[in-house]
Design a protein around this motif. Structure first.
Motif, PDB file in Angstrom:
ATOM      1  N   LEU A 148     -12.666 -12.132   3.679  1.00 20.32           N
ATOM      2  CA  LEU A 148     -13.935 -11.138   4.206  1.00 20.32           C
ATOM      3  C   LEU A 148     -14.937 -11.644   2.928  1.00 20.32           C
ATOM      4  O   LEU A 148     -16.031 -11.571   3.731  1.00 20.32           O
ATOM      5  N   GLU A 149     -15.460 -11.763   1.937  1.00 22.38           N
ATOM      6  CA  GLU A 149     -16.278 -11.534   1.332  1.00 22.38           C
ATOM      7  C   GLU A 149     -16.585 -13.312   1.209  1.00 22.38           C
ATOM      8  O   GLU A 149     -17.588 -13.330   0.946  1.00 22.38           O
TER       9      GLU A 149
ATOM     10  N   ASP B  64     -20.283 -14.060 -10.010  1.00 20.88           N
ATOM     11  CA  ASP B  64     -20.911 -13.045 -11.117  1.00 20.88           C
ATOM     12  C   ASP B  64     -21.834 -13.423 -11.380  1.00 20.88           C
ATOM     13  O   ASP B  64     -22.651 -14.319 -11.087  1.00 20.88           O
ATOM     14  N   ASP B  65     -22.205 -12.061 -12.048  1.00 23.28           N
ATOM     15  CA  ASP B  65     -23.838 -12.032 -12.497  1.00 23.28           C
ATOM     16  C   ASP B  65     -24.376 -13.225 -13.821  1.00 23.28           C
ATOM     17  O   ASP B  65     -24.506 -11.407 -14.362  1.00 23.28           O
TER      18      ASP B  65
ATOM     19  N   SER C  82       1.004  -1.109  -0.017  1.00 28.58           N
ATOM     20  CA  SER C  82      -0.553  -0.259   0.069  1.00 28.58           C
ATOM     21  C   SER C  82       0.833   1.155  -0.022  1.00 28.58           C
ATOM     22  O   SER C  82       2.508   1.298   0.311  1.00 28.58           O
TER      23      SER C  82
ATOM     24  N   HIS D  92      -3.505  -7.503   0.568  1.00 20.88           N
ATOM     25  CA  HIS D  92      -5.018  -7.211   0.763  1.00 20.88           C
ATOM     26  C   HIS D  92      -6.154  -7.409  -0.325  1.00 20.88           C
ATOM     27  O   HIS D  92      -6.640  -7.431   0.319  1.00 20.88           O
ATOM     28  N   THR D  93      -5.276  -7.335  -1.426  1.00 23.39           N
ATOM     29  CA  THR D  93      -6.608  -8.437  -2.604  1.00 23.39           C
ATOM     30  C   THR D  93      -7.013  -9.069  -1.897  1.00 23.39           C
ATOM     31  O   THR D  93      -8.599  -9.781  -1.599  1.00 23.39           O
TER      32      THR D  93
ATOM     33  N   CYS E 213     -10.681 -14.072  -5.649  1.00 20.79           N
ATOM     34  CA  CYS E 213     -11.804 -15.406  -5.159  1.00 20.79           C
ATOM     35  C   CYS E 213     -11.502 -16.293  -6.184  1.00 20.79           C
ATOM     36  O   CYS E 213     -11.852 -17.860  -5.325  1.00 20.79           O
TER      37      CYS E 213
ATOM     38  N   VAL F 186       0.156  -5.456  -3.881  1.00 19.01           N
ATOM     39  CA  VAL F 186      -1.179  -5.243  -3.799  1.00 19.01           C
ATOM     40  C   VAL F 186      -1.559  -6.518  -3.224  1.00 19.01           C
ATOM     41  O   VAL F 186      -2.991  -6.615  -3.045  1.00 19.01           O
TER      42      VAL F 186
ATOM     43  N   PRO G 249     -19.447 -15.325  -3.866  1.00 24.11           N
ATOM     44  CA  PRO G 249     -20.090 -14.538  -4.061  1.00 24.11           C
ATOM     45  C   PRO G 249     -20.226 -14.289  -5.821  1.00 24.11           C
ATOM     46  O   PRO G 249     -18.519 -14.184  -6.005  1.00 24.11           O
TER      47      PRO G 249
ATOM     48  N   PRO H 181      -9.588  -9.089  -7.959  1.00 27.51           N
ATOM     49  CA  PRO H 181     -10.512  -9.011  -7.095  1.00 27.51           C
ATOM     50  C   PRO H 181     -11.748 -10.688  -7.786  1.00 27.51           C
ATOM     51  O   PRO H 181     -11.360 -11.596  -7.016  1.00 27.51           O
ATOM     52  N   GLU H 182     -11.431 -10.527  -8.255  1.00 30.54           N
ATOM     53  CA  GLU H 182     -12.221 -11.510  -9.305  1.00 30.54           C
ATOM     54  C   GLU H 182     -11.560 -12.884  -9.251  1.00 30.54           C
ATOM     55  O   GLU H 182     -11.702 -13.944  -9.151  1.00 30.54           O
TER      56      GLU H 182
ATOM     57  N   GLU I  58      -6.397 -10.433   1.191  1.00 27.52           N
ATOM     58  CA  GLU I  58      -7.463 -10.035   2.430  1.00 27.52           C
ATOM     59  C   GLU I  58      -9.104  -9.572   2.497  1.00 27.52           C
ATOM     60  O   GLU I  58     -10.131 -10.114   2.810  1.00 27.52           O
ATOM     61  N   GLN I  59      -8.952  -8.950   1.319  1.00 28.98           N
ATOM     62  CA  GLN I  59     -10.832  -9.108   0.744  1.00 28.98           C
ATOM     63  C   GLN I  59     -11.595 -10.127   0.269  1.00 28.98           C
ATOM     64  O   GLN I  59     -12.698  -9.742   0.744  1.00 28.98           O
TER      65      GLN I  59
END
Lengths: 211, 629
Positions: free
Chosen positions: B258-259, B349-350, B138, B251-252, B330, B248, B347, B326-327, B254-255
């Protein structure tokens, strides 16, 4: 300036607004996406909120699609995953459409366009409880004397919505540091349009806030 | 203390100035360009004595900063990752010689790539050169790491790499900042001491230095074993799947966790080379599977001794190209977890919405040259003069976009336009083919790497036209001054602006003409004469300098003499101007029947008048004069 706004004296209190917020800003090189990002990031920092924004530089600034990710609170990951953004601020209709998949169910899109979205897209968004707010911001900006402030017009338009993390008052404070009267007028003009639209859609927004 | 919004590159710059860096050098290149600009900003703001320069190329920048370090001053050199290739000669050598004052090499990597010709991993270059690496995740951490890296460099007497990536360089983060930058740090030594064992080491001594370097790396690894830059997130987690992440991607991840709603232990590595192997082994002991997330390639993964439980790029779990979005992160984590028998709700994709948006067939917006760009005028003239049969070697800069106009057929790296033209001529000559070869290169790129190949081409008797697109600045990266500019990095006056025509003549080029590409007629006339020179018995390389300032850098010539245009009613919508000229301000009308001028984009340069061969684009003044009263 708020005295001119019909029916309301000021934006809702900052404390009612979400302190964690994932926002995408989409546009085309030259539309001031980077400026808009810095305005919002500066406002968040001024409110004492941790902020991380991801900008686009270089080649893609030359007229290509420009996408900025802005996160208030949360982790220091620079990018927002598709399907998780709280809001989309789009300075161009095509860029809005392209980036709609970033929005989560129940999110909001603020789009600079004189038109509405294609019917089937509007339906798909409604079924996901995604609010769409369109404004011909370029036209509003040109009436103020310069199309270059259409980005600030759209931000003013979005800021009257309580789910948008950045209150008008704080945006005004950040903008006045840049010292351009035109930007402040653009913010006010956008807000006025926002209040007008919200007024006409009051039953719908009441339903939304009750949900 | 106050909280300020800093770009990652500015955070690095602030760290450099606060950390007592005395000499900072760079060659501009996305995503690194704001580092040196930031050094200038903060040295002025904090009143520190720092020499900052935009060098002519990365090798020069590296050596200027290295010399400062050898006198005992802290010094740093910044560049984009491919710039490190240019500077790799001194990088490898200086790892052997060592340094005195803390010396940081800061190459910005570009996973994606967003603005580069490769996705190469500078950490792997460091591994090859035997230079320790810090990998910030960061802007805030990058600033902190600068001081740590300086300290390690001085302690070991070795160059140290700080390696940011695009998403860090161009992330804007709110960071607490001390107004005065803290106490200034005096240099440990301020004088060059002769030290032939190191500074003039011959091959025999170099073997000894290599041994010293290996010892330094061992000490670096020991220091990294204990460093708080390497730590475990979710240490109390009992999951059998873990993650090792750096940069980076940490952190991606880490996020993403959480998701995904799972708590996996994550070993965050801030110092990927030399890898603290004991720490990594201890982390892995309790785990069945460890996923390595790093960008843009496998550096940590390669150094893990026991690879049986490691998943990453080498076994194909992590995509081998492109950014760790992020995709992507994940998906990778969900897959690793599912293979370990842990089901997570990815979670998703739509797909329906994605398909619907895809069905709209939204036009891809490719980057284009700006309205009024003088490169467009030059390319348009080239194409009309030499047609599709000619070969157009191009180079790195805004004018790479000449490929949209089919006036750039190749680009490889900085300066390659000239050597590729040379090679294309020699190859054609062998097989008896004589196609026109028309190369283009920008002013900054010419000064960076265009001169040695030009000398080569003159000496070997190559025949081609080289167009130097001189827009008076390094435009693509934000208008940094070149050696041909009147100013230096800090805005002070240059001792002397280097003359590009003089340089070209001094290389032995027999035809040199400076001309304004905005004057299409005379520009084409000069191109014709240049080409004739390449074909004449006594001819050779011909250089045309297309001299016109970048419209963003200096709009004053157009502001002084605007030429508003109109597209007349006769326009039949043939689209020739859109395709051959591609000015963003010329747009097809909504019904597609004609071309209109987008007044919000048009800067009234009048250059498109030549872009309609039917004469339907005219100066406004002329139309109104001709209109019946």
């Amino acid at each position: 300036m708020s005295g001119r706004l019909p029916g309301r004296e000021s934006a809702p209190e900052p404390s009612h607004r979400p302190l964690e917020f994932k926002l995408l800003l989409a546009g085309v090189g030259g539309q001031g996406v980077v400026f808009a990002t810095r305005l919002l990031a500066g406002t968040a920092a001024g409110m004492g909120l941790p902020v991380l924004a991801s900008e686009t530089h270089g080649m893609s600034q030359r007229g290509g699609s420009v996408l900025a990710h802005l996160k208030v609170g949360g982790t220091a990951a620079p990018l927002i995953r598709r399907g998780t953004a709280d809001a989309l601020l789009a300075f161009d209709r095509d860029e809005a459409l392209r980036n709609l998949p970033f929005l989560r169910a129940g999110a909001a899109a603020y789009i600079n366009t004189p038109d509405s979205l294609p019917v089937e897209v509007a339906q798909a968004l409604r079924s996901r409880s995604i609010e769409v707010h369109c404004l011909p911001a370029t036209q509003v900006a040109m009436e103020l004397g310069s199309s270059t402030v259409s980005n600030v017009v759209l931000i003013g338009f979005a800021a009257v919505h309580p789910s948008f993390t950045f209150p008008l008052e704080n945006l005004r404070e950040t903008l006045s540091r840049y010292g351009r009267g035109l930007n402040l007028r653009a913010l006010a003009a956008g807000a006025e349009e926002g209040f007008r639209a919200a007024g006409s859609l009051l039953p719908a927004s009441k339903r939304a806030s009750g949900a | 203390m106050s909280v300020e919004l800093l770009l990652g590159n500015e955070a690095i710059a602030l760290g450099l100035v606060e950390g007592g860096c005395r000499v900072a050098t760079a060659y501009p290149g996305t995503p690194s360009s704001e580092i040196l600009a930031g050094v200038v900003k903060y040295k002025n703001q904090l009143g520190r004595s720092v020499y900052a320069e935009w060098s002519t190329n990365e090798k020069v920048a590296f050596e200027v900063a290295l010399a400062a370090s050898w006198t005992g001053l802290r010094a740093a050199v910044a560049m984009k990752q491919v710039g490190l290739n240019v500077a790799s000669d001194p990088l490898f050598s200086s790892a052997y010689t060592g340094v005195v004052g803390g010396f940081l090499v800061i190459p910005a990597d570009d996973p994606g790539p967003h603005s580069s010709q490769t996705e190469q991993d500078s950490r792997l270059v460091a591994l090859s050169a035997k230079v320790p690496v810090f990998d910030p995740s960061s802007p805030e951490e990058a600033r902190l790491m600068v001081e740590r890296a300086f300290a390690l460099s001085e302690e070991l007497g070795t160059p140290v790499m700080l390696r940011p990536t695009t998403r860090l360089c161009h992330a804007l983060q709110s960071i607490p900042v001390a107004e005065d930058g803290g106490p200034d740090r005096p240099a440990r030594q301020t004088r060059f001491h002769k030290d032939p064992v190191h500074w003039t080491a011959t091959p025999k001594l170099r073997q000894r230095l290599h041994g010293e370097l290996n010892e330094k790396l061992q000490r670096a690894e020991q220091a990294f074993e204990a460093s708080d830059l390497n730590f475990v997130l979710n240490a109390e987690s009992k999951t059998r799947v873990g993650v090792i992440a750096s940069g980076v991607a940490y952190h991606t991840a880490e996020q993403a966790l959480l998701e995904l709603g799972v708590e996996l232990p994550v070993l965050k590595i801030g110092t990927p080379y030399p890898l603290p192997r004991k720490l990594v082994q201890a982390f892995m002991n309790d785990l069945e599977v460890v996923v390595v997330l790093e960008e843009p390639d496998a550096c940590i993964e390669l150094q893990i001794p026991d690879r049986r439980r490691v998943r990453g790029r080498l076994d194909g779990l992590v995509p081998g190209a492109g950014e760790l979005s992020p995709e992507a992160v994940c998906a990778v984590l969900a897959q690793a977890l599912s293979q370990a028998g842990i089901q997570v709700q990815t979670p998703p994709d739509d797909p329906a919405l994605l398909a619907l948006i895809a069905s709209l067939e939204l036009p891809a917006r490719r980057p284009r040259l700006c309205p009024g760009c003088s490169h467009r005028s030059a390319f348009f003239a080239l194409k009309r003069e030499f047609g599709p049969r000619a070969i157009y070697p191009g180079d790195i800069g805004c004018y790479t976009l000449g490929t949209n106009l089919r006036a750039v057929d190749t680009f490889v790296d900085m300066g390659a336009a000239v050597s590729m033209a040379d090679g294309l001529y020699q190859a054609g000559r062998l097989v008896g083919e004589n196609r026109p070869i028309i190369a283009s290169i920008g002013d900054s790129t010419f000064l960076h790497a265009g001169i040695p190949p030009l000398i080569n081409a003159v000496h070997t008797g190559s025949r081609f036209v080289l167009v130097i697109l001189d827009n008076h600045t390094t435009a693509m990266t934000g208008f940094q001054p070149t050696a041909a500019a009147e100013v230096l990095a800090d805005g002070s006056a240059a001792k002397r602006a280097v003359s590009i025509p003089d340089l070209v003549r001094a290389c032995g080029v027999g035809f040199v003409q400076v001309t304004d590409p905005y004057d299409q007629q005379s520009f084409r006339e000069v191109l014709r004469r240049a080409y004739a020179h390449t074909q004449a018995a006594e001819g050779g390389v011909a250089v045309v300098i297309a001299d016109r300032p970048c419209v963003l850098y200096d709009p004053s010539p157009i502001q002084r003499d605007p030429i508003p245009v109109v597209v007349t009613n006769e326009c039949d919508g043939c689209r020739y101007c859109l395709e051959a000229f591609e000015c963003p301000a010329l747009v097809l009308s909504p019904d597609g029947s004609r071309v209109d001028v987008d007044r919000t984009l048009c800067i009234e340069c009048g250059q498109c008048i030549d872009a309609c061969y039917k004469g339907f684009i005219l100066p406004e003044a002329m139309v109104y004069q001709d209109a019946p009263a």
